[in-house]
Design a protein around this motif. Structure first.
Motif, PDB file in Angstrom:
ATOM      1  N   ASP D  50       0.809  -1.205   0.000  1.00 42.03           N
ATOM      2  CA  ASP D  50       0.000   0.000   0.000  1.00 42.03           C
ATOM      3  C   ASP D  50       0.853   1.269   0.000  1.00 42.03           C
ATOM      4  O   ASP D  50       0.474   2.276   0.584  1.00 42.03           O
ATOM      5  N   LEU D  51       2.019   1.204  -0.623  1.00 41.39           N
ATOM      6  CA  LEU D  51       2.903   2.367  -0.624  1.00 41.39           C
ATOM      7  C   LEU D  51       2.281   3.503  -1.429  1.00 41.39           C
ATOM      8  O   LEU D  51       1.690   3.276  -2.486  1.00 41.39           O
ATOM      9  N   THR D  52       2.438   4.695  -0.920  1.00 45.58           N
ATOM     10  CA  THR D  52       2.024   5.849  -1.728  1.00 45.58           C
ATOM     11  C   THR D  52       3.104   6.077  -2.801  1.00 45.58           C
ATOM     12  O   THR D  52       4.225   5.568  -2.689  1.00 45.58           O
ATOM     13  N   PRO D  53       2.781   6.849  -3.848  1.00 49.48           N
ATOM     14  CA  PRO D  53       3.795   7.139  -4.859  1.00 49.48           C
ATOM     15  C   PRO D  53       5.059   7.739  -4.246  1.00 49.48           C
ATOM     16  O   PRO D  53       6.168   7.379  -4.626  1.00 49.48           O
ATOM     17  N   TRP D  54       4.884   8.614  -3.289  1.00 47.69           N
ATOM     18  CA  TRP D  54       6.057   9.240  -2.682  1.00 47.69           C
ATOM     19  C   TRP D  54       6.879   8.239  -1.877  1.00 47.69           C
ATOM     20  O   TRP D  54       8.109   8.265  -1.885  1.00 47.69           O
ATOM     21  N   GLN D  55       6.190   7.308  -1.205  1.00 43.66           N
ATOM     22  CA  GLN D  55       6.919   6.249  -0.504  1.00 43.66           C
ATOM     23  C   GLN D  55       7.668   5.361  -1.494  1.00 43.66           C
ATOM     24  O   GLN D  55       8.787   4.939  -1.247  1.00 43.66           O
ATOM     25  N   THR D  56       7.050   5.116  -2.636  1.00 41.64           N
ATOM     26  CA  THR D  56       7.715   4.318  -3.661  1.00 41.64           C
ATOM     27  C   THR D  56       8.991   5.014  -4.126  1.00 41.64           C
ATOM     28  O   THR D  56      10.023   4.369  -4.336  1.00 41.64           O
ATOM     29  N   VAL D  57       8.912   6.332  -4.281  1.00 47.62           N
ATOM     30  CA  VAL D  57      10.107   7.087  -4.639  1.00 47.62           C
ATOM     31  C   VAL D  57      11.214   6.819  -3.622  1.00 47.62           C
ATOM     32  O   VAL D  57      12.373   6.577  -3.983  1.00 47.62           O
ATOM     33  N   GLY D 225      11.623  18.478  -8.338  1.00 45.19           N
ATOM     34  CA  GLY D 225      11.731  19.485  -9.397  1.00 45.19           C
ATOM     35  C   GLY D 225      10.359  19.925  -9.865  1.00 45.19           C
ATOM     36  O   GLY D 225      10.087  21.117 -10.022  1.00 45.19           O
ATOM     37  N   CYS D 226       9.486  18.954 -10.053  1.00 45.50           N
ATOM     38  CA  CYS D 226       8.130  19.250 -10.512  1.00 45.50           C
ATOM     39  C   CYS D 226       7.396  20.098  -9.475  1.00 45.50           C
ATOM     40  O   CYS D 226       6.741  21.087  -9.817  1.00 45.50           O
ATOM     41  N   ALA D 227       7.543  19.726  -8.199  1.00 44.52           N
ATOM     42  CA  ALA D 227       6.858  20.469  -7.131  1.00 44.52           C
ATOM     43  C   ALA D 227       7.349  21.909  -7.083  1.00 44.52           C
ATOM     44  O   ALA D 227       6.558  22.843  -6.928  1.00 44.52           O
ATOM     45  N   SER D 228       8.647  22.098  -7.225  1.00 46.95           N
ATOM     46  CA  SER D 228       9.157  23.459  -7.093  1.00 46.95           C
ATOM     47  C   SER D 228       8.725  24.316  -8.287  1.00 46.95           C
ATOM     48  O   SER D 228       8.572  25.523  -8.157  1.00 46.95           O
ATOM     49  N   ILE D 229       8.487  23.695  -9.424  1.00 46.78           N
ATOM     50  CA  ILE D 229       8.040  24.481 -10.576  1.00 46.78           C
ATOM     51  C   ILE D 229       6.519  24.673 -10.535  1.00 46.78           C
ATOM     52  O   ILE D 229       6.023  25.786 -10.611  1.00 46.78           O
ATOM     53  N   LEU D 230       5.779  23.572 -10.398  1.00 47.66           N
ATOM     54  CA  LEU D 230       4.322  23.676 -10.535  1.00 47.66           C
ATOM     55  C   LEU D 230       3.594  24.014  -9.230  1.00 47.66           C
ATOM     56  O   LEU D 230       2.532  24.604  -9.248  1.00 47.66           O
ATOM     57  N   TRP D 231       4.189  23.603  -8.119  1.00 48.12           N
ATOM     58  CA  TRP D 231       3.558  23.946  -6.836  1.00 48.12           C
ATOM     59  C   TRP D 231       4.298  25.122  -6.182  1.00 48.12           C
ATOM     60  O   TRP D 231       3.926  25.590  -5.139  1.00 48.12           O
ATOM     61  N   ARG D 232       5.385  25.521  -6.809  1.00 49.42           N
ATOM     62  CA  ARG D 232       6.283  26.545  -6.261  1.00 49.42           C
ATOM     63  C   ARG D 232       6.694  26.218  -4.829  1.00 49.42           C
ATOM     64  O   ARG D 232       6.790  27.091  -3.969  1.00 49.42           O
ATOM     65  N   ASP D 233       6.858  24.943  -4.571  1.00 52.00           N
ATOM     66  CA  ASP D 233       7.163  24.504  -3.215  1.00 52.00           C
ATOM     67  C   ASP D 233       7.742  23.091  -3.302  1.00 52.00           C
ATOM     68  O   ASP D 233       7.012  22.126  -3.512  1.00 52.00           O
ATOM     69  N   GLY D 234       9.052  22.999  -3.125  1.00 49.40           N
ATOM     70  CA  GLY D 234       9.724  21.714  -3.231  1.00 49.40           C
ATOM     71  C   GLY D 234       9.217  20.681  -2.247  1.00 49.40           C
ATOM     72  O   GLY D 234       9.374  19.478  -2.445  1.00 49.40           O
ATOM     73  N   ASN D 235       8.581  21.149  -1.180  1.00 51.47           N
ATOM     74  CA  ASN D 235       8.099  20.223  -0.165  1.00 51.47           C
ATOM     75  C   ASN D 235       6.797  19.539  -0.566  1.00 51.47           C
ATOM     76  O   ASN D 235       6.316  18.653   0.134  1.00 51.47           O
ATOM     77  N   ARG D 236       6.251  19.985  -1.665  1.00 46.57           N
ATOM     78  CA  ARG D 236       5.031  19.316  -2.146  1.00 46.57           C
ATOM     79  C   ARG D 236       5.382  18.160  -3.070  1.00 46.57           C
ATOM     80  O   ARG D 236       4.581  17.769  -3.922  1.00 46.57           O
ATOM     81  N   ALA D 237       6.589  17.612  -2.907  1.00 48.28           N
ATOM     82  CA  ALA D 237       7.048  16.524  -3.769  1.00 48.28           C
ATOM     83  C   ALA D 237       6.095  15.338  -3.760  1.00 48.28           C
ATOM     84  O   ALA D 237       5.927  14.652  -4.763  1.00 48.28           O
ATOM     85  N   SER D 238       5.464  15.088  -2.629  1.00 51.12           N
ATOM     86  CA  SER D 238       4.567  13.924  -2.599  1.00 51.12           C
ATOM     87  C   SER D 238       3.343  14.162  -3.480  1.00 51.12           C
ATOM     88  O   SER D 238       2.859  13.239  -4.135  1.00 51.12           O
ATOM     89  N   ASP D 239       2.871  15.399  -3.526  1.00 47.64           N
ATOM     90  CA  ASP D 239       1.776  15.715  -4.455  1.00 47.64           C
ATOM     91  C   ASP D 239       2.221  15.517  -5.899  1.00 47.64           C
ATOM     92  O   ASP D 239       1.508  14.938  -6.716  1.00 47.64           O
ATOM     93  N   ALA D 240       3.412  16.048  -6.168  1.00 50.40           N
ATOM     94  CA  ALA D 240       3.928  15.919  -7.532  1.00 50.40           C
ATOM     95  C   ALA D 240       4.119  14.451  -7.891  1.00 50.40           C
ATOM     96  O   ALA D 240       3.788  14.019  -8.995  1.00 50.40           O
ATOM     97  N   ALA D 241       4.658  13.663  -6.932  1.00 49.48           N
ATOM     98  CA  ALA D 241       4.890  12.239  -7.198  1.00 49.48           C
ATOM     99  C   ALA D 241       3.585  11.555  -7.591  1.00 49.48           C
ATOM    100  O   ALA D 241       3.545  10.727  -8.505  1.00 49.48           O
TER     101      ALA D 241
END
Ligand SMILES: [Zn+2]
Ligand SMILES: [Zn+2]
Lengths: 278, 313, 278, 313
Positions: D50-57, D225-241
């Motif tokens: 049941d890993l989330t995408p971010w956990q899979t990363v 990278g995606c989070a920092s560009i599209l969410w303007r927040d590198g900490n939203r990496a799990s959303d981006a993932a």
């Protein structure tokens, strides 16, 4: 070219020694003659790979009794009737023949390597510094042509100071002639394994030695195009010690494997098997 | 100015003086000028008919001798330079590109020397690095792809003997070019215009037909290098030059060169236009001939040509 | 990718100007609108090559009335149903369509260039930063396939920030898809001329833009794989000003010719003629 | 150690303690050990199902996850590394050579990460430079010449974003590989073992069949990278993932991946031998299948496979 300008390494000569030791010319260790032979002239202490004659190399690589020589009687020509301050080229060639018992700087033929049939050419540095003259090129070409004609792999073991300037442009053109031979192997998808031993420089490094499918080199072997002295004069600075060693060349992308002499035959065999030779 | 050019040079000066006077309207010296010019041609003819190998070396390296850029301007109606090896750099010591010679389209590749200090620094005295040879090969492959003949102009003291060039595989680059040229599926016409310096020349010098300018040289080693090794005296370069058989005439005799392109008396640098005319004629003749040969036959012939060189009699 | 993170150059917009001048966004010179148009948006003072729309580029290169468009109606897909903090990809694509009047970031088709028939694809940076999505790749492939099928040369004018991350791996795979199309041109010996304009970066520079037989670039164009900021963070030092310019790339061996915009059509024509096109 | 690995780790410690005690002869804890191990398997199964995408990363990047050298030792009976691009260097971030998988000879190429600081410095964290991609292409051409299938193991954060890499043509090297792989006349089998980082992965990632380890990722851009560009927040990496659909399961759904290689509960790093066994089975199956297809058909199929991706419906 320029093999005679090179300071000759004092190779151990057991025949002149009274006892059962040879001395490594790099680390000066005294080594039991037996061990020296067993290691095929490799120093067990510093791993110095001393030069082998073409015959010694042949014995190392080709199954006993399986070798068939090509162009045995081919001798150097003298297209320029060349002579310099110290005598004629013809005399020098004669002296080389007397010294080595060979007619040219390369031993060519075909035989079995752990049962796999292969064409093979082996250079001998003792013969005019392994220089590339018309007949040297001729014998290399005979080897590649034999391989092409019989659908065999080809192994070339190089040991050369470069072009043989006593033959002038005839010598330079051997670079083109031998590479044209290699091109025919490529056209037929036949593997060429180039083994570079100390030294592989000048016109030989800039022709057949550097266009193999696989480039093997012995540890510490000198490999390069221009001579160290010429380069130092050009760039007006001293070159690093490891410049133009096998290790340096590998780091710069030109050598597939640096291989211990005692493992050379087995590596060659593996490569031939991967290439589909049987 | 070379030793044996002194008389010519003195006459140059005299002619120039008379021309200036004529222009200043002092008097009409055209008869005298023509007279001196005729005399000069005579001297040039005599001197240049009988150059020693070492003198030929000096003419081949003459600082006024036309370099590739000059020949391009003199010979071709169009030149599109193509840069770069697609790997590391763009070597200014070898240039190449599409060119048109009297409606014949071709790929021109050659060493580029300079004619002054700045140019020579930029062009590294025509001594190429691996990226130069790799650029040349890239352009040859383009020519092969689009069925254009390759014409190579050779003029180099040799491949650059530098540490960086060794590190990036001078030997490999030259070897690979030589090999690829031996089976390139399009005609290759080689002209040695000045210095043919060893492997650095051969790296773009394998071809179907090898031409040499009358006063060009082509050698396995520089006479100076040979002298310092074999005579242990760099000053014996003239002896080495003679022994190496590096002139066009000697190389014709050895059958290593197919044709000599004549130069006007005094050499190419005394009359570049006349020289260009004679180059044009010879190039066109060979281009016509080579492009008529089916490619497969061309490749076989090329192999045979090189296989013959150095064969024991 | 990342086109929106890039500071947008203030391009002269004559429609908003009340007078007959435009201002160069690099040297800030005021230029007569007429001259600006004549120079096809190149500053006569500092040689700044301002970006062209695909339509403007088409008018520059292709003979009037000879263009036939391919895949006109192809629009972006949304394979990931992607949305981020600022909204959905679908909305962004719709906005790009409204802004540019184009359905995708590339204009594809074939036409005549000084009478020579050629396939051509032209990217438009205004459409989502010229990013490479599935439909963008599709139209590039349509162009190469049209060339391959009709034995035509192919010209691709690139202007792109890279992959379109809203399409995730579908976007990345367009690099493979378009290069597979170029491979088919190679197999048929048909020339591909890649024209790199400002900017050609990321996944576009690492696919069809960099595998042409000829690489042309406009003066000063930004060309590179990784972004300047990412590199500066990685190597922890500031990059030289000319880094990743067309001139830098040429010096490093990747560009055949840097060509003035007004001479582009004539150079393309010459190259096509040398390649045997008629 | 990852957050969601804590329970597993605690049990690891307990089991180790009991094992030590057993060895010291204190008592026989084998029943307890088996008990705990079973419990651990259960937890691993639950957590990893049941890993989330971010956990899979995080699993894909796990510092203990086996790297190429580990896989080579676990999978192949023979490996002859071949060095160098024959042009500039020998990139340690991509290695390759002949390898044998149960009597099947092949050319193995892959990114090489390190497992400690020194190794990662040497291997540049598996981020290749142009010479790495050019070496890979050279080896692929050798495989083509000698009719051996190519197997690529992908595990890279991306191509190295360095100044030197740009100067030597990172874009060109990747582009050229992608192109050449699309028509390479031998089967190409690709396995994403860890991180599939954008163009740096694709540079050795075009093939006939694309496999992915169960907990590997493959993405056009890093989630950060995606989070920092599209969410303007590198900490939203799990959303981006999550948005990027970078897991093996998502990519199977998108038909960008052909098969998932299962990992044991707890991931490859908790049981590399079992993982190797499952890789071996899948590789052999596909090698058998692919080598039976005539090469011309293979190339057509490969083209069609990629042509389909992103086609408008
Ligand atoms: Zn020793
Ligand atoms: Zn301006």
């Amino acid at each position: 070219m320029g093999w005679f300008s090179k300071k000759k390494k004092a190779s151990p000569d057991p025949t002149k020694s009274k006892d059962v030791f040879v001395q490594c010319s790099r680390c000066h260790a005294h080594i039991f003659l037996e061990e020296w032979k067993e290691q095929v002239k490799v120093c067990p202490r510093c791993n110095f790979h001393d030069r082998l004659s073409a015959r010694e190399r042949l014995d190392l690589l080709i199954d006993a009794g399986s070798f068939h020589e090509l162009g045995k009687d081919i001798r150097p020509g003298d297209p320029l009737l060349f002579a310099d301050a110290r005598g004629s080229y013809a005399e020098k060639a004669e002296a080389a023949r007397a010294k080595t018992g060979m007619n040219e700087a390369v031993l060519a033929g075909h035989g079995r390597l752990n049962k796999l049939h292969t064409a093979i050419a082996i250079m001998d540095f003792r013969f005019l510094g392994g220089s590339l003259g018309g007949s040297t090129g001729e014998k290399i070409l005979m080897t590649t042509e034999y391989a092409a004609g019989h659908k065999l792999p080809c192994i070339i073991v190089s040991a050369s100071g470069g072009a043989r300037m006593h033959e002038g442009m005839v010598s330079l053109m051997q670079m083109a002639k031998t590479c044209a031979g290699v091109a025919r192997l490529r056209q037929r998808n036949l593997p060429l394994i180039s083994v570079m031993t100390d030294p592989t420089t000048g016109g030989v490094s800039a022709s057949y030695a550097m266009v193999g499918d696989f480039h093997l080199a012995e540890p510490g072997a000198l490999i390069g195009f221009a001579g160290r002295r010429v380069i130092e004069q050009t760039i007006k600075q001293k070159l690093p010690d490891d410049f133009q060693t096998a290790e340096y060349l590998q780091e710069h992308g030109f050598i597939d494997c640096i291989v211990q002499r005692t493992e050379l035959k087995s590596l060659l065999h593996s490569l031939l098997v991967y290439c589909g030779c049987s | 100015m070379l030793d044996f050019e002194k008389d010519l040079s003195v006459l140059d000066q005299r002619i120039d003086e008379l021309k200036q006077l004529s222009e200043q309207g002092e008097a009409d010296f055209s008869a005298e000028i023509e007279n001196l010019a005729a005399k000069q041609r005579q001297i040039a003819k005599r001197v240049y008919a009988d150059l020693t190998p070492w003198q030929t070396v000096q003419v081949a390296r003459h600082p006024q001798r036309p370099v590739l850029r000059d020949w391009i301007g003199l010979l071709f109606s169009d030149f599109i330079e193509l840069h770069g090896d697609r790997c590391f750099g763009d070597d200014a010591a070898i240039i190449g590109g599409f060119a048109t010679l009297e409606n014949r389209r071709l790929m021109l590749i050659g060493h580029q020397k300079g004619k002054n200090v700045d140019e020579n620094m930029e062009r590294n005295f025509g001594m190429a690095r691996p990226e130069g040879y790799r650029k040349a090969l890239r352009l040859m492959k383009l020519a092969e792809k689009f069925s254009l003949p390759v014409v190579c102009f050779i003029d180099t003291p040799g491949a650059y003997p530098g540490m960086d060039a060794e590190a990036r595989g001078q030997a490999e680059a030259i070897a690979n070019n030589i090999l690829e040229m031996s089976t390139l599926k399009t005609p290759i016409l080689v002209l040695v215009t000045g210095e043919g310096g060893s492997g650095g020349a051969l790296g773009i010098g394998v071809g179907d037909t090898i031409l040499m300018m009358q006063h060009a040289i082509y050698s396995v080693i520089s006479p100076e290098g040979c002298a310092s090794i074999l005579w242990r005296d760099g000053n014996r370069a003239s002896d080495a030059a003679a022994a190496l058989k590096l002139t066009a005439a000697s190389l014709m005799e050895l059958r290593l060169v197919d044709e000599i392109v004549p130069e006007p008396p005094g050499g190419a640098h005394r009359n570049d236009e006349a020289t260009a005319a004679s180059i044009r004629t010879v190039l066109l003749e060979h281009l016509k001939r080579l492009t008529r040969i089916p490619v497969s036959k061309l490749i076989t012939r090329r192999f045979d040509k090189y296989a013959k060189i150095g064969q024991p009699l």
